[in-house]
Design a protein around this motif. Structure first.
Motif, mmCIF file in Angstrom:
data_model
loop_
_atom_site.group_PDB
_atom_site.id
_atom_site.type_symbol
_atom_site.label_atom_id
_atom_site.label_comp_id
_atom_site.label_asym_id
_atom_site.label_seq_id
_atom_site.Cartn_x
_atom_site.Cartn_y
_atom_site.Cartn_z
ATOM 1 N N ARG A 76 4.182 28.894 -26.035
ATOM 2 C CA ARG A 76 4.504 27.491 -26.297
ATOM 3 C C ARG A 76 3.303 26.568 -26.243
ATOM 4 N N PHE A 77 2.317 26.882 -25.400
ATOM 5 C CA PHE A 77 1.241 25.935 -25.147
ATOM 6 C C PHE A 77 -0.127 26.562 -25.436
ATOM 7 N N ASP A 78 -1.096 25.689 -25.528
ATOM 8 C CA ASP A 78 -2.484 26.124 -25.696
ATOM 9 C C ASP A 78 -3.083 26.270 -24.296
ATOM 10 N N ILE A 79 -3.080 27.477 -23.772
ATOM 11 C CA ILE A 79 -3.551 27.739 -22.408
ATOM 12 C C ILE A 79 -5.075 27.882 -22.441
ATOM 13 N N VAL A 80 -5.779 26.910 -21.880
ATOM 14 C CA VAL A 80 -7.247 26.945 -21.906
ATOM 15 C C VAL A 80 -7.823 27.605 -20.659
ATOM 16 N N ALA A 81 -6.991 27.712 -19.601
ATOM 17 C CA ALA A 81 -7.430 28.390 -18.381
ATOM 18 C C ALA A 81 -6.190 28.942 -17.694
ATOM 19 N N PHE A 82 -6.322 30.140 -17.114
ATOM 20 C CA PHE A 82 -5.227 30.782 -16.405
ATOM 21 C C PHE A 82 -5.790 31.393 -15.129
ATOM 22 N N TYR A 83 -5.453 30.767 -13.990
ATOM 23 C CA TYR A 83 -5.911 31.258 -12.693
ATOM 24 C C TYR A 83 -4.689 31.787 -11.932
ATOM 25 N N ALA A 84 -4.759 33.038 -11.498
ATOM 26 C CA ALA A 84 -3.654 33.647 -10.761
ATOM 27 C C ALA A 84 -4.158 34.227 -9.453
ATOM 28 N N GLU A 85 -3.589 33.763 -8.351
ATOM 29 C CA GLU A 85 -3.892 34.343 -7.038
ATOM 30 C C GLU A 85 -2.986 35.563 -6.886
ATOM 31 N N PRO A 86 -3.538 36.775 -6.827
ATOM 32 C CA PRO A 86 -2.727 37.980 -7.010
ATOM 33 C C PRO A 86 -1.838 38.358 -5.836
ATOM 34 N N GLY A 87 -2.245 38.041 -4.606
ATOM 35 C CA GLY A 87 -1.469 38.531 -3.479
ATOM 36 C C GLY A 87 -1.314 40.035 -3.584
ATOM 37 N N PRO A 88 -0.071 40.562 -3.429
ATOM 38 C CA PRO A 88 0.133 42.011 -3.529
ATOM 39 C C PRO A 88 0.372 42.505 -4.957
ATOM 40 N N LEU A 89 0.297 41.624 -5.950
ATOM 41 C CA LEU A 89 0.587 42.002 -7.338
ATOM 42 C C LEU A 89 -0.673 42.004 -8.185
ATOM 43 N N LEU A 90 -1.725 42.630 -7.666
ATOM 44 C CA LEU A 90 -3.003 42.664 -8.379
ATOM 45 C C LEU A 90 -2.869 43.349 -9.731
ATOM 46 N N SER A 91 -1.984 44.342 -9.843
ATOM 47 C CA SER A 91 -1.837 45.059 -11.113
ATOM 48 C C SER A 91 -1.393 44.120 -12.226
ATOM 49 N N TYR A 92 -0.554 43.140 -11.880
ATOM 50 C CA TYR A 92 -0.122 42.185 -12.892
ATOM 51 C C TYR A 92 -1.266 41.273 -13.306
ATOM 52 N N VAL A 93 -2.082 40.875 -12.355
ATOM 53 C CA VAL A 93 -3.216 40.016 -12.685
ATOM 54 C C VAL A 93 -4.210 40.768 -13.563
ATOM 55 N N ASP A 94 -4.417 42.042 -13.273
ATOM 56 C CA ASP A 94 -5.294 42.853 -14.135
ATOM 57 C C ASP A 94 -4.700 42.976 -15.535
ATOM 58 N N LEU A 95 -3.390 43.166 -15.618
ATOM 59 C CA LEU A 95 -2.726 43.248 -16.920
ATOM 60 C C LEU A 95 -2.884 41.945 -17.685
ATOM 61 N N TRP A 96 -2.669 40.821 -17.002
ATOM 62 C CA TRP A 96 -2.801 39.530 -17.677
ATOM 63 C C TRP A 96 -4.238 39.279 -18.112
ATOM 64 N N GLY A 97 -5.191 39.755 -17.313
ATOM 65 C CA GLY A 97 -6.586 39.601 -17.709
ATOM 66 C C GLY A 97 -6.878 40.302 -19.020
ATOM 67 N N GLU A 98 -6.329 41.495 -19.160
ATOM 68 C CA GLU A 98 -6.527 42.249 -20.416
ATOM 69 C C GLU A 98 -5.770 41.599 -21.576
ATOM 70 N N ARG A 99 -4.574 41.115 -21.285
ATOM 71 C CA ARG A 99 -3.707 40.590 -22.344
ATOM 72 C C ARG A 99 -4.130 39.201 -22.815
ATOM 73 N N TYR A 100 -4.546 38.346 -21.863
ATOM 74 C CA TYR A 100 -4.798 36.947 -22.213
ATOM 75 C C TYR A 100 -6.254 36.522 -22.049
#
Length: 572
Positions: A410-434
């Motif tokens: 929906r939006f033009d995401i110019v920055a995406f910061y995610a504090e991973p906590g115990p879900l680091l695998s999702y943050v790694d996935l999002w890094g590759e995807r976005y």
């Protein structure tokens, strides 16, 4: 397609909490007719005259005695949290006497009478005025005696036997004081309970346990409790605070209980300045409303006395609960920045932030619009309130992943910061995807990973902690000065006011009041990260920033004191 992301109404921001309009079916008119017939004003300039209600009292009575079409109460618990001097005790005494003698139970429906209901008195009424100590009931019981003295019409017509702490009604009716030390508290089947001064019902005097016992007793008979209170001191564990939090959960739709709370409070506007005479007098006029007997000037002078505590004055006279000493923000400061009318259009540039948890804490996604810094709550997942359900609950990861994907659609995401906590695998996935779709990188190796616990021993990474702390202090200053706006989402509000100041080597960050606190702050942390992502994006050289659309729109933002002003702004 444009749209709003937040709630239209945050119950914590309401200055009036009563329902709008009047109920269709109510026994309230029966109570009003009874009071006008039997009661006289006990004191003040109208002493000795026939009782006269003010409009706010009439509204409460009509809603408190409102019924649905099956004859069930619309509200099974009531709270009247009003400023000091608003007449809570005389009104509570009136309702106690009504429950003892008036036609306050449904006999039949009749569309020809006001309220559509015909009442009958309670058979064998047991009305209890409850408190943790007998001294707390004295104001209300004193008014009971003043409204129904020996020799009065109400005493004669209903065969009442008045006493200092109890009234008997033949053959087996009773109105009596009940304290937490009373052996009769457990197992009693009261027809109505007036819980007096519940801001003083604290763990130290057995208040919450006493309240739970009374609630259990009422549940057996289907009867109701009405609380009276002033605004409470923070983090004391009072029953008044617990009831308010339960009402918030109800209004946010976060409870499964069908029983509802009728909450009556008039609260001073969040931009009230007690040091400014005009501002204070406007606030007092608002809070006291139709309480004609209250001298606003006298209250103002009491507030301005050197011996008066500002926090006490805010609680007692502005009807606002105050915050803990280490609170990051005052609720009023955050509320003054709310502007839920602001819309976020598809295609707008935003910074996206997420603070992730697996189970015990909340997970939040917050958007921060690049053009003006307005904060939008995209989603928040919190553990269930039921402890047994919470024990096995985990954040719905597919839903979380889908919500991130929807934001990128929906939006033009110019920055995406995610504090991973115990879900680091999702943050790694999002890094590759976005990663290729954002301009600002949160981390050299992963453009999405904003990891505040990136060292092996679990301590905060110094560089990341410095960035977060600077962002927290910057957002705090912007809130205090009215230089930021947000969507008024009640979940973000709750997390913001739960946040506590956490000093560190770089300044003052935010966190929970204690590691094991159940009060969530994750959305507040996410809001800080979202603002940081926007700030760091705007600090990039212009050549590394994406060009924004050139259309024009009206952006609503707030200045100091919470005053909204509209300015035409060009989106860069």
């Amino acid at each position: 397609m444009g749209g709003r992301t937040g709630f239209r109404d945050n119950p914590a921001d309401r200055l009036v909490t009563m329902p709008e309009g009047l109920p269709e079916l109510t026994l309230g008119w029966e109570v009003i007719r009874w009071a006008v017939k039997y009661l006289k004003q006990p004191n003040g300039p109208h002493a000795g005259r026939r009782w006269e209600f003010v409009d706010s009292q009439v509204r409460f009575i009509l809603w408190w005695y409102a019924l649905d079409e099956s004859g069930r109460w619309l509200y099974t618990h009531g709270v009247r949290r009003l400023a000091k001097g608003s007449g809570k005790s005389p009104f509570a005494a009136l309702l106690a006497l009504a429950e003892l003698t008036a036609p306050v139970r449904l006999a039949d429906f009749d569309p020809q009478v006001p309220g559509g209901c015909v009442g009958k008195p309670v058979q064998m009424p047991l009305v209890q005025i409850a408190a943790t100590a007998e001294s707390q009931t004295e104001n209300t019981m004193r008014m009971v005696r003043a409204l129904a003295p020996k020799g009065s019409r109400i005493v004669a017509d209903f065969g009442l036997d008045p006493g200092k702490t109890q009234y008997y009604r033949q053959p087996e009716g009773q109105l009596a004081v009940m304290t937490s030390s009373s052996a009769a508290a457990e197992g009693g089947e009261a027809s109505c309970i007036v819980a007096d001064e519940t801001e003083h019902w604290l763990p130290g005097n057995g208040g919450p346990e006493f309240a739970a016992t009374l609630a259990d007793n009422l549940a057996k008979s289907g009867s109701r409790m009405l609380e009276t209170c002033n605004a409470w001191k923070p983090e004391k564990g009072s029953v008044a605070e617990a009831s308010y939090n339960a009402w918030l959960l109800q209004e946010e739709g976060r409870t499964r209980a069908e029983d509802r709370i009728l909450y009556d409070a008039r609260v001073a506007p969040p931009d009230t300045d007690m040091a400014d005479e005009a501002s204070l007098m406007r606030a007092l006029d608002w809070v006291y409303g139709d309480c004609w007997w209250v001298d606003r000037r006298f209250i103002a002078n009491r507030i301005w006395q050197g011996t008066s505590s500002p926090d006490d004055s805010e609680r007692k006279y502005l009807n606002r609960p105050t915050e803990a000493k280490d609170a990051w923000l005052k609720a009023a400061q955050w509320s003054a920045c709310a502007d839920p009318s602001v819309e976020l259009a598809d295609g707008e540039q935003v910074a996206l932030a997420a603070d992730l948890s697996k189970s015990r804490d909340a997970t939040a996604i917050i958007l921060c619009r690049v053009s003006d810094g307005h904060l939008f709550t995209w989603d928040v997942w919190e553990p269930p309130l039921d402890p047994d359900e919470a024990e096995h609950w985990e954040v719905p990861r597919r839903e979380l992943d889908a919500r991130v994907a929807q934001a990128f659609e929906r939006f033009d995401i110019v920055a995406f910061y995610a504090e991973p906590g115990p879900l680091l695998s999702y943050v790694d996935l999002w890094g590759e995807r976005y990663g290729d779709r954002v301009c600002m990188r949160a981390h050299p190796k992963n453009p999405v990973r904003f990891d505040m616990r990136s060292t092996q021993d679990g301590r905060a990474h110094p560089a990341v902690l410095r960035r977060f702390t600077d962002a927290a202090m910057s957002l705090h200053d912007a809130i205090v000065n009215g230089d930021v706006t947000h969507d008024g989402d009640p979940r973000l509000h709750r997390h913001m006011v739960n946040a506590r100041r956490w000093p560190n080597n770089y300044g003052t960050g935010i966190g929970k009041s204690s590691r094991h606190s159940s009060a969530k702050v994750d959305a507040a942390v996410t809001a800080v990260i979202a603002r940081l992502a926007r700030t760091e994006y705007l600090a990039l050289p212009e050549s590394r920033r994406r060009k924004a659309p050139t259309s024009r729109k009206v952006v609503v933002f707030r200045g100091r004191g919470g005053r909204a002003r509209a300015a035409r702004a060009r989106r860069r």
